[in-house]
Design an enzyme around this catalytic site. Structure first.
Site, PDB file in Angstrom:
ATOM      1  N   SER A   5      40.631  -4.823 -40.030  1.00 21.68           N
ATOM      2  CA  SER A   5      39.626  -4.252 -40.837  1.00 21.68           C
ATOM      3  C   SER A   5      38.169  -4.961 -40.206  1.00 21.68           C
ATOM      4  O   SER A   5      37.717  -5.857 -40.341  1.00 21.68           O
ATOM      5  CB  SER A   5      39.589  -4.818 -42.437  1.00 21.68           C
ATOM      6  OG  SER A   5      38.593  -4.492 -43.006  1.00 21.68           O
ATOM      7  N   HIS A   9      45.294  -3.987 -44.851  1.00 21.37           N
ATOM      8  CA  HIS A   9      46.399  -5.082 -44.543  1.00 21.37           C
ATOM      9  C   HIS A   9      47.722  -4.803 -44.829  1.00 21.37           C
ATOM     10  O   HIS A   9      48.610  -5.642 -44.779  1.00 21.37           O
ATOM     11  CB  HIS A   9      46.084  -6.538 -44.971  1.00 21.37           C
ATOM     12  CG  HIS A   9      44.754  -6.948 -44.074  1.00 21.37           C
ATOM     13  ND1 HIS A   9      43.849  -8.118 -44.430  1.00 21.37           N
ATOM     14  CD2 HIS A   9      44.121  -6.498 -43.260  1.00 21.37           C
ATOM     15  CE1 HIS A   9      42.987  -8.489 -43.429  1.00 21.37           C
ATOM     16  NE2 HIS A   9      43.150  -7.301 -42.706  1.00 21.37           N
ATOM     17  N   GLU A  58      42.243  -8.596 -50.224  1.00 24.29           N
ATOM     18  CA  GLU A  58      42.703  -9.858 -50.360  1.00 24.29           C
ATOM     19  C   GLU A  58      42.699 -10.200 -51.655  1.00 24.29           C
ATOM     20  O   GLU A  58      41.627 -10.366 -52.410  1.00 24.29           O
ATOM     21  CB  GLU A  58      42.279 -10.699 -49.220  1.00 24.29           C
ATOM     22  CG  GLU A  58      42.508 -10.294 -47.781  1.00 24.29           C
ATOM     23  CD  GLU A  58      41.725 -11.540 -46.933  1.00 24.29           C
ATOM     24  OE1 GLU A  58      41.508 -12.536 -47.051  1.00 24.29           O
ATOM     25  OE2 GLU A  58      41.374 -10.942 -45.804  1.00 24.29           O
ATOM     26  N   GLU A  93      48.623 -10.915 -43.095  1.00 21.61           N
ATOM     27  CA  GLU A  93      48.065 -12.449 -43.340  1.00 21.61           C
ATOM     28  C   GLU A  93      48.936 -13.026 -44.122  1.00 21.61           C
ATOM     29  O   GLU A  93      48.686 -14.207 -44.449  1.00 21.61           O
ATOM     30  CB  GLU A  93      46.895 -12.233 -43.641  1.00 21.61           C
ATOM     31  CG  GLU A  93      45.869 -11.623 -42.812  1.00 21.61           C
ATOM     32  CD  GLU A  93      44.300 -11.677 -43.443  1.00 21.61           C
ATOM     33  OE1 GLU A  93      43.959 -12.174 -44.585  1.00 21.61           O
ATOM     34  OE2 GLU A  93      43.514 -11.102 -42.662  1.00 21.61           O
ATOM     35  N   ASP A 126      38.859 -10.564 -51.588  1.00 20.05           N
ATOM     36  CA  ASP A 126      37.988  -9.839 -50.574  1.00 20.05           C
ATOM     37  C   ASP A 126      38.437  -8.222 -50.417  1.00 20.05           C
ATOM     38  O   ASP A 126      39.494  -7.903 -49.903  1.00 20.05           O
ATOM     39  CB  ASP A 126      38.536 -10.289 -48.993  1.00 20.05           C
ATOM     40  CG  ASP A 126      38.034  -9.458 -47.904  1.00 20.05           C
ATOM     41  OD1 ASP A 126      37.241  -8.626 -48.262  1.00 20.05           O
ATOM     42  OD2 ASP A 126      38.435  -9.577 -46.705  1.00 20.05           O
ATOM     43  N   GLU A 145      34.393 -11.794 -51.364  1.00 18.51           N
ATOM     44  CA  GLU A 145      33.868 -11.049 -50.076  1.00 18.51           C
ATOM     45  C   GLU A 145      33.584  -9.742 -49.945  1.00 18.51           C
ATOM     46  O   GLU A 145      34.399  -8.861 -50.208  1.00 18.51           O
ATOM     47  CB  GLU A 145      34.857 -11.633 -48.954  1.00 18.51           C
ATOM     48  CG  GLU A 145      34.490 -11.469 -47.602  1.00 18.51           C
ATOM     49  CD  GLU A 145      35.885 -11.890 -46.748  1.00 18.51           C
ATOM     50  OE1 GLU A 145      36.130 -11.293 -45.691  1.00 18.51           O
ATOM     51  OE2 GLU A 145      36.379 -12.834 -47.067  1.00 18.51           O
ATOM     52  N   ASP A 187      30.876 -10.608 -44.756  1.00 19.41           N
ATOM     53  CA  ASP A 187      31.514 -10.697 -43.528  1.00 19.41           C
ATOM     54  C   ASP A 187      31.168  -9.566 -42.820  1.00 19.41           C
ATOM     55  O   ASP A 187      30.534  -9.666 -41.740  1.00 19.41           O
ATOM     56  CB  ASP A 187      33.328 -10.579 -44.208  1.00 19.41           C
ATOM     57  CG  ASP A 187      34.090 -10.326 -42.723  1.00 19.41           C
ATOM     58  OD1 ASP A 187      33.578 -10.675 -41.619  1.00 19.41           O
ATOM     59  OD2 ASP A 187      35.189  -9.924 -42.796  1.00 19.41           O
ATOM     60  N   LYS A 244      33.527 -15.722 -38.177  1.00 19.02           N
ATOM     61  CA  LYS A 244      34.616 -15.261 -37.332  1.00 19.02           C
ATOM     62  C   LYS A 244      34.133 -15.371 -35.909  1.00 19.02           C
ATOM     63  O   LYS A 244      33.078 -14.583 -35.388  1.00 19.02           O
ATOM     64  CB  LYS A 244      35.272 -14.032 -37.508  1.00 19.02           C
ATOM     65  CG  LYS A 244      35.626 -13.730 -39.110  1.00 19.02           C
ATOM     66  CD  LYS A 244      36.138 -12.511 -39.221  1.00 19.02           C
ATOM     67  CE  LYS A 244      36.729 -12.281 -40.581  1.00 19.02           C
ATOM     68  NZ  LYS A 244      37.067 -10.713 -40.804  1.00 19.02           N
ATOM     69  N   HIS A 269      40.013 -16.762 -40.051  1.00 18.37           N
ATOM     70  CA  HIS A 269      40.939 -16.061 -39.067  1.00 18.37           C
ATOM     71  C   HIS A 269      40.740 -14.675 -38.811  1.00 18.37           C
ATOM     72  O   HIS A 269      39.752 -14.184 -39.337  1.00 18.37           O
ATOM     73  CB  HIS A 269      42.243 -16.230 -39.476  1.00 18.37           C
ATOM     74  CG  HIS A 269      42.453 -15.644 -40.863  1.00 18.37           C
ATOM     75  ND1 HIS A 269      43.907 -15.597 -41.283  1.00 18.37           N
ATOM     76  CD2 HIS A 269      41.667 -15.310 -42.047  1.00 18.37           C
ATOM     77  CE1 HIS A 269      43.667 -14.962 -42.691  1.00 18.37           C
ATOM     78  NE2 HIS A 269      42.747 -14.978 -42.809  1.00 18.37           N
ATOM     79  N   LYS A 287      39.448 -19.597 -44.280  1.00 16.87           N
ATOM     80  CA  LYS A 287      40.334 -18.724 -44.870  1.00 16.87           C
ATOM     81  C   LYS A 287      41.311 -18.557 -43.392  1.00 16.87           C
ATOM     82  O   LYS A 287      40.760 -18.295 -42.245  1.00 16.87           O
ATOM     83  CB  LYS A 287      39.600 -17.357 -44.775  1.00 16.87           C
ATOM     84  CG  LYS A 287      38.959 -17.028 -46.196  1.00 16.87           C
ATOM     85  CD  LYS A 287      38.390 -15.682 -46.199  1.00 16.87           C
ATOM     86  CE  LYS A 287      39.510 -14.471 -46.034  1.00 16.87           C
ATOM     87  NZ  LYS A 287      38.770 -13.075 -45.920  1.00 16.87           N
TER      88      LYS A 287
END
Length: 429
Positions: free
Chosen positions: A42, A155, A164, A205, A242, A287, A314, A339, A367, A390
């Site tokens: 993503s 994900h 998430e 994840e 998220d 997020e 993000d 990131k 990550h 994270k």
């Protein structure tokens, strides 16, 4: 001088079985640093370019041999002889060699591998742990883990729209205690899901990825797991989200593609949606609650609940100080997700964290969904004092490797180790 003698890149595999770049940097003193670069699924539209070969006959087009060649044939000769102790100069040389704003010439994956491997070689040269090298002599703050225990969105192949659902054990006294809490809640969630005959397979994840009756049921299941594990939701452990709203945004509206594809939601609708959730559930952080280009929506959201819950950019910021400064000036969000592969060098990553902290924003080292065994972000989280990290769930070694590194750092710090708990967050319920 600890000068760079050899730089060698190679193609390795990440946690999804896709190729990625690994780089070795060695010096004239036979000191060595190695770094592997993660990859996102993503991804934000404004991220630095991850160079892929696009040769469909090899790894479905996802090979990184060109990025490897850029390191070995273009970057290595130019950096030979430079001091590994001059990170800013090395990174400036990398940026000059690439010559583009988005690293599209040599690839952010090529640049980052060299940048991080150089820092590791420098730390080894000085006999310092990486967290101490990138930080200060007093860096001692362990991060609150935002542990991804239930996956959806891009994900996971399930019917959950939000990407998430994380548990944040901010009520713990130490990092190791927080990690234990997170693991126990994760393992308890497995039993909660099994009791309902839900799948306990995991997503990219490491979080569980069941089909559920609604997005809201995911919140209810996480809270049930917190309580069943013996903790109090909203005191010992909180929820972090998220939604990855950029994945939900299309043609000016937000659409829950998996669960409610026929309903189009405006920015105002989404602000009201998140307000409702924050009022009813122990949510500590959200997020990417709005799309990366929905600046007015971000302002509305920040005005509405920015003093009640941490709002993290993000895709909005992509670890880019230019976009971060716009967000700070416009009153959008209160935190930045960091990131390194979104921006391409360690120096630029450090700039983003410093800019955030000077403006009262919190920061979270993160990550990517395609990870490696590299544990650099664990050291960066401590060295830069982000207070939050994270790195996925309590399963898959590409995720637990970072937690294990933080345990080692905590042990090394001894009595000077500090766990910030709720103090790490830009706002609390």
């Amino acid at each position: 001088m600890a000068s760079i003698q050899h730089i060698t890149a190679r193609q390795i595999l990440d946690s999804r079985g896709n190729p990625t770049v690994e780089v070795d940097v060695s010096t004239d003193e036979d000191v060595f640093g190695r770094a592997a670069v993660p990859s996102g699924a993503s991804t934000g539209a404004y991220e630095a370019v991850e160079l892929r070969d696009e040769d469909k006959s090899r790894y479905g087009g996802k090979g990184v041999q060109q990025a490897v060649a850029n390191v070995n044939e273009t970057i290595a000769p130019e950096l030979r002889g430079m001091s590994v102790l001059e990170q800013a100069s090395v990174d400036a040389a990398l940026l000059n060699l690439d010559g583009t704003d988005n690293k599209s010439n040599l690839g952010a994956n090529a640049l980052l591998g060299v940048s991080l491997a150089t820092a590791k070689a420098a730390a080894a040269t000085l006999g310092l742990p990486l967290f101490r090298y990138v930080g200060t002599a007093t860096a001692s703050t362990l991060p609150v883990p935002l542990m991804n225990i239930l996956n959806g969105g891009g994900h996971a192949d399930n019917n959950v729209d939000m990407q998430e659902f994380m548990v944040a054990p901010a009520g713990a006294d130490t990092f190791s205690e927080a990690l234990r809490m997170g693991v126990e809640i994760f393992q308890t969630l497995k039993g909660v899901l099994q009791d309902r005959d839900y799948s306990t397979t995991v997503g990219d994840e490491g979080g569980f990825a069941p089909n559920l009756r609604s997005n809201e049921e995911a919140l209810e299941l996480v809270i049930e797991a917190i309580e069943a594990a013996g903790y109090t939701a909203g005191n010992d452990a909180y929820i972090a989200l998220d939604p990855a709203a950029a994945e939900l945004f299309n043609d000016g509206a937000y659409v829950f593609w998996k669960s409610d594809p026929d309903t189009r939601r405006s920015s105002e609708d989404m602000v009201a949606y998140w307000q409702d959730w924050v009022e009813r559930y122990p949510i500590l952080s959200i997020e990417d609650a709005m799309d990366e280009d929905d600046w007015s929506g971000w302002r509305m959201l920040t005005d509405a609940i920015g003093d009640q819950v941490q709002l993290v950019g993000d895709d909005l910021f992509v670890t880019n100080t230019t976009r971060l400064r716009r967000g700070i000036e416009d009153g959008c969000a209160t935190s930045i997700l960091v990131k390194p592969n979104q921006i391409g060098t360690l120096s630029e990553t450090l700039d983003a964290v410093e800019t955030a902290h000077k403006s009262g924003f919190s920061s979270i080292l993160s990550h990517r969904s395609g990870e490696t065994e590299d544990t650099t972000i664990a050291d960066l989280a401590v060295g830069l004092g982000t207070g939050q990290i994270k790195t996925g769930s309590a399963s898959r070694s590409d995720r637990t490797a970072k937690y294990n590194q933080l345990l080692r750092i905590e042990e090394q710090l001894g009595t000077s180790a500090r766990y910030p708990g709720l103090d790490a967050f830009s706002a609390t319920p």
